[in-house]
Design a protein around this motif. Structure first.
Motif, PDB file in Angstrom:
ATOM      1  N   UNK A 191      19.114  14.301  -0.608  1.00 45.34           N
ATOM      2  CA  UNK A 191      17.716  14.585  -0.276  1.00 45.34           C
ATOM      3  C   UNK A 191      17.179  13.642   0.797  1.00 45.34           C
ATOM      4  N   UNK A 192      17.866  12.548   1.018  1.00 45.24           N
ATOM      5  CA  UNK A 192      17.377  11.500   1.912  1.00 45.24           C
ATOM      6  C   UNK A 192      17.768  11.796   3.355  1.00 45.24           C
ATOM      7  N   UNK A 193      16.806  11.638   4.271  1.00 45.23           N
ATOM      8  CA  UNK A 193      17.071  11.839   5.684  1.00 45.23           C
ATOM      9  C   UNK A 193      16.627  10.647   6.512  1.00 45.23           C
ATOM     10  N   UNK A 194      16.546  10.872   7.816  1.00 43.70           N
ATOM     11  CA  UNK A 194      16.266   9.779   8.751  1.00 43.70           C
ATOM     12  C   UNK A 194      14.794   9.384   8.814  1.00 43.70           C
ATOM     13  N   UNK A 195      13.921  10.231   8.253  1.00 39.21           N
ATOM     14  CA  UNK A 195      12.507   9.888   8.279  1.00 39.21           C
ATOM     15  C   UNK A 195      12.014   9.693   9.697  1.00 39.21           C
ATOM     16  N   UNK A 196      11.414   8.527   9.949  1.00 40.83           N
ATOM     17  CA  UNK A 196      10.864   8.248  11.274  1.00 40.83           C
ATOM     18  C   UNK A 196      11.893   7.712  12.259  1.00 40.83           C
ATOM     19  N   UNK A 197      13.184   7.824  11.925  1.00 39.05           N
ATOM     20  CA  UNK A 197      14.178   7.469  12.926  1.00 39.05           C
ATOM     21  C   UNK A 197      15.239   6.478  12.506  1.00 39.05           C
ATOM     22  N   UNK A 198      15.598   6.443  11.239  1.00 38.41           N
ATOM     23  CA  UNK A 198      16.675   5.565  10.795  1.00 38.41           C
ATOM     24  C   UNK A 198      18.017   6.017  11.358  1.00 38.41           C
ATOM     25  N   UNK A 199      18.910   5.048  11.616  1.00 37.00           N
ATOM     26  CA  UNK A 199      20.277   5.408  11.980  1.00 37.00           C
ATOM     27  C   UNK A 199      21.066   5.676  10.694  1.00 37.00           C
ATOM     28  N   UNK A 200      22.346   6.003  10.830  1.00 37.09           N
ATOM     29  CA  UNK A 200      23.146   6.367   9.656  1.00 37.09           C
ATOM     30  C   UNK A 200      23.205   5.241   8.638  1.00 37.09           C
ATOM     31  N   UNK A 201      23.332   4.009   9.110  1.00 35.67           N
ATOM     32  CA  UNK A 201      23.365   2.877   8.193  1.00 35.67           C
ATOM     33  C   UNK A 201      22.025   2.729   7.478  1.00 35.67           C
ATOM     34  N   UNK A 202      20.939   2.973   8.222  1.00 38.30           N
ATOM     35  CA  UNK A 202      19.604   2.896   7.627  1.00 38.30           C
ATOM     36  C   UNK A 202      19.403   3.955   6.564  1.00 38.30           C
ATOM     37  N   UNK A 203      19.929   5.159   6.815  1.00 45.08           N
ATOM     38  CA  UNK A 203      19.824   6.235   5.830  1.00 45.08           C
ATOM     39  C   UNK A 203      20.585   5.859   4.565  1.00 45.08           C
ATOM     40  N   UNK A 204      21.750   5.241   4.739  1.00 37.86           N
ATOM     41  CA  UNK A 204      22.550   4.808   3.586  1.00 37.86           C
ATOM     42  C   UNK A 204      21.788   3.786   2.754  1.00 37.86           C
ATOM     43  N   UNK A 205      21.170   2.803   3.410  1.00 34.08           N
ATOM     44  CA  UNK A 205      20.395   1.784   2.691  1.00 34.08           C
ATOM     45  C   UNK A 205      19.189   2.406   1.985  1.00 34.08           C
ATOM     46  N   UNK A 206      18.535   3.332   2.661  1.00 32.55           N
ATOM     47  CA  UNK A 206      17.389   4.027   2.072  1.00 32.55           C
ATOM     48  C   UNK A 206      17.830   4.782   0.816  1.00 32.55           C
ATOM     49  N   UNK A 207      18.970   5.458   0.899  1.00 36.44           N
ATOM     50  CA  UNK A 207      19.477   6.209  -0.255  1.00 36.44           C
ATOM     51  C   UNK A 207      19.784   5.274  -1.424  1.00 36.44           C
ATOM     52  N   UNK A 208      20.317   4.101  -1.127  1.00 33.67           N
ATOM     53  CA  UNK A 208      20.605   3.134  -2.197  1.00 33.67           C
ATOM     54  C   UNK A 208      19.321   2.697  -2.893  1.00 33.67           C
ATOM     55  N   UNK A 209      18.289   2.422  -2.092  1.00 31.97           N
ATOM     56  CA  UNK A 209      16.992   2.028  -2.663  1.00 31.97           C
ATOM     57  C   UNK A 209      16.450   3.139  -3.556  1.00 31.97           C
ATOM     58  N   UNK A 210      16.480   4.365  -3.050  1.00 29.48           N
ATOM     59  CA  UNK A 210      15.889   5.469  -3.797  1.00 29.48           C
ATOM     60  C   UNK A 210      16.709   5.847  -5.022  1.00 29.48           C
ATOM     61  N   UNK A 211      18.012   5.641  -4.964  1.00 34.84           N
ATOM     62  CA  UNK A 211      18.829   5.848  -6.154  1.00 34.84           C
ATOM     63  C   UNK A 211      18.402   4.868  -7.257  1.00 34.84           C
ATOM     64  N   UNK A 212      18.182   3.615  -6.895  1.00 36.56           N
ATOM     65  CA  UNK A 212      17.770   2.624  -7.898  1.00 36.56           C
ATOM     66  C   UNK A 212      16.382   2.944  -8.436  1.00 36.56           C
ATOM     67  N   UNK A 213      15.487   3.432  -7.563  1.00 36.65           N
ATOM     68  CA  UNK A 213      14.145   3.826  -8.002  1.00 36.65           C
ATOM     69  C   UNK A 213      14.236   4.997  -8.978  1.00 36.65           C
ATOM     70  N   UNK A 214      15.026   5.989  -8.614  1.00 32.05           N
ATOM     71  CA  UNK A 214      15.168   7.173  -9.461  1.00 32.05           C
ATOM     72  C   UNK A 214      15.712   6.788 -10.833  1.00 32.05           C
ATOM     73  N   UNK A 215      16.731   5.942 -10.841  1.00 30.78           N
ATOM     74  CA  UNK A 215      17.339   5.531 -12.100  1.00 30.78           C
ATOM     75  C   UNK A 215      16.376   4.688 -12.932  1.00 30.78           C
ATOM     76  N   UNK A 216      15.560   3.878 -12.268  1.00 30.18           N
ATOM     77  CA  UNK A 216      14.591   3.026 -12.962  1.00 30.18           C
ATOM     78  C   UNK A 216      13.604   3.857 -13.773  1.00 30.18           C
ATOM     79  N   UNK A 217      13.168   4.969 -13.197  1.00 30.61           N
ATOM     80  CA  UNK A 217      12.081   5.736 -13.811  1.00 30.61           C
ATOM     81  C   UNK A 217      12.522   6.978 -14.578  1.00 30.61           C
ATOM     82  N   UNK A 218      13.767   7.374 -14.425  1.00 31.54           N
ATOM     83  CA  UNK A 218      14.184   8.682 -14.944  1.00 31.54           C
ATOM     84  C   UNK A 218      13.912   8.852 -16.437  1.00 31.54           C
TER      85      UNK A 218
END
Length: 343
Positions: A191-218
């Motif tokens: 579900x995660x994309x580049x947003x306002x212009x992340x590169x591939x590495x940035x997208x990967x880091x963003x996905x890691x953050x959001x995975x931890x957020x999702x797991x925290x609240x699920x």
């Protein structure tokens, strides 16, 4: 409560469309839209009155602590000022197409001078950091939903019957991705994309953050309202309320890109009849958007690589929607034009 669109005139609308001076079906999606708006308004001669786009803006607490955007949070406030000064794409497209524009401060971390385009509905100076706890508390959630409804009700009372939605908020593609993953069941990484212009590495880091957020609240999220409270932004939640009210008032809703569609998706799981009132403007370049559209089983009008937000796709799509109503109301029939019909 949202009513399903009326089927009372469905047959008559289809006959009116079919007896225009053209081969049956030859205007394609314009015919579909004409029939939909006719059913929404329950008339054979629909009108588009005071077309309006409302851009909801808000900040996200997660931006201050996690690498989810290449831009700093201050850009939200700066871009809202740009909207108010008339310098953004949404201003250009609304001016081009005679669309009224309103900007809502739903929760920007900063203040603005008075402006005729500005609606101040601030819930707070941005949401809380959802990497640590819920994005907002329950009273903030209810206030945001109520204010969204109030804004639309006021516009409706002033004569608007077609409304598009846009957004601005650094970090809001992250909220949209979390909501998308919850409601569709698609893994957050898809579900995660580049947003306002992340590169591939940035997208990967963003996905890691959001995975931890999702797991925290699920484990704490039991209902759609819980998901909106834990993952949403004030601008997204206010859009949810606004969309629900627009459909309840039988207004035609133009849905913009990824973030706006995440708000619509959230509203859909609160009342599925909302879909009857929606026209989807375009497919965003943000990777999750087409998957959301597929989940909803809807087809957008345009696929031209736009991924700006602001409601820009809704504004660009509006002339097509207008064309559908124009042909229905003004195009000659075979009989009135003395043209022979097909055998």
């Amino acid at each position: 409560m949202i009513q399903s669109i009326s089927t009372e005139l469905e047959t008559q609308l289809q006959e009116k469309i079919d007896f225009k001076t053209k081969p049956i079906g030859s205007l394609g999606t314009l015919e579909t839209i004409a029939k939909q708006i006719g059913q929404i308004q329950n008339t054979l001669s629909p009108t588009l009155n005071q077309p309006t786009i409302v851009v909801f803006a808000g900040d996200h607490g997660v931006v201050k602590s996690k690498p989810v955007s290449p831009y700093p949070q201050e850009v939200t406030q700066q871009m809202v000022l740009n909207f108010l000064q008339g310098g953004a794409a949404i201003n250009v497209f609304c001016n081009q197409n005679n669309i009224d524009l309103h900007i809502v401060d739903a929760g920007v971390n900063g203040d603005f001078p008075e402006n005729e385009k500005l609606i101040t509905a601030k819930i707070g100076l941005g949401t809380s950091d959802y990497s640590e706890g819920p994005a907002m508390n329950s009273s903030q959630l209810e206030e945001a939903l109520a204010k969204g409804k109030e804004i639309v009700k006021d516009l409706h009372q002033k004569g608007t019957n077609i409304i598009g939605f846009g957004e601005m908020g650094i970090g809001n593609t992250s909220s949209a991705s979390l909501l998308m993953s919850y409601f569709t069941g698609i893994p957050i990484e898809e579900c995660v994309g580049k947003g306002t212009g992340l590169d591939d590495n940035g997208v990967h880091k963003k996905a890691e953050v959001l995975r931890s957020v999702f797991d925290l609240h699920s484990s704490n999220i039991k209902t759609p309202i819980d998901a909106i409270q834990f993952f949403g932004g004030f601008e997204i939640v206010m859009m949810v309320g606004a969309m629900l009210e627009a459909a309840a008032l039988k207004m035609t809703i133009i849905v913009d890109g990824f973030i706006v569609t995440s708000a619509l998706l959230s509203a859909y799981y609160l009342d599925k009849n909302i879909l009857d009132y929606c026209i989807f403007a375009h497919t965003s370049g943000e990777q999750g958007h087409q998957k959301m559209l597929d989940h909803l089983k809807v087809t957008p009008l345009l696929h031209i690589g736009m991924r700006l937000g602001e409601g820009s796709g809704a504004a660009v799509a509006f002339p097509i929607i207008k064309s559908s109503v124009e042909f229905l109301n003004k195009m000659a029939t075979f009989k009135s034009a003395n043209v022979s019909e097909a055998n």
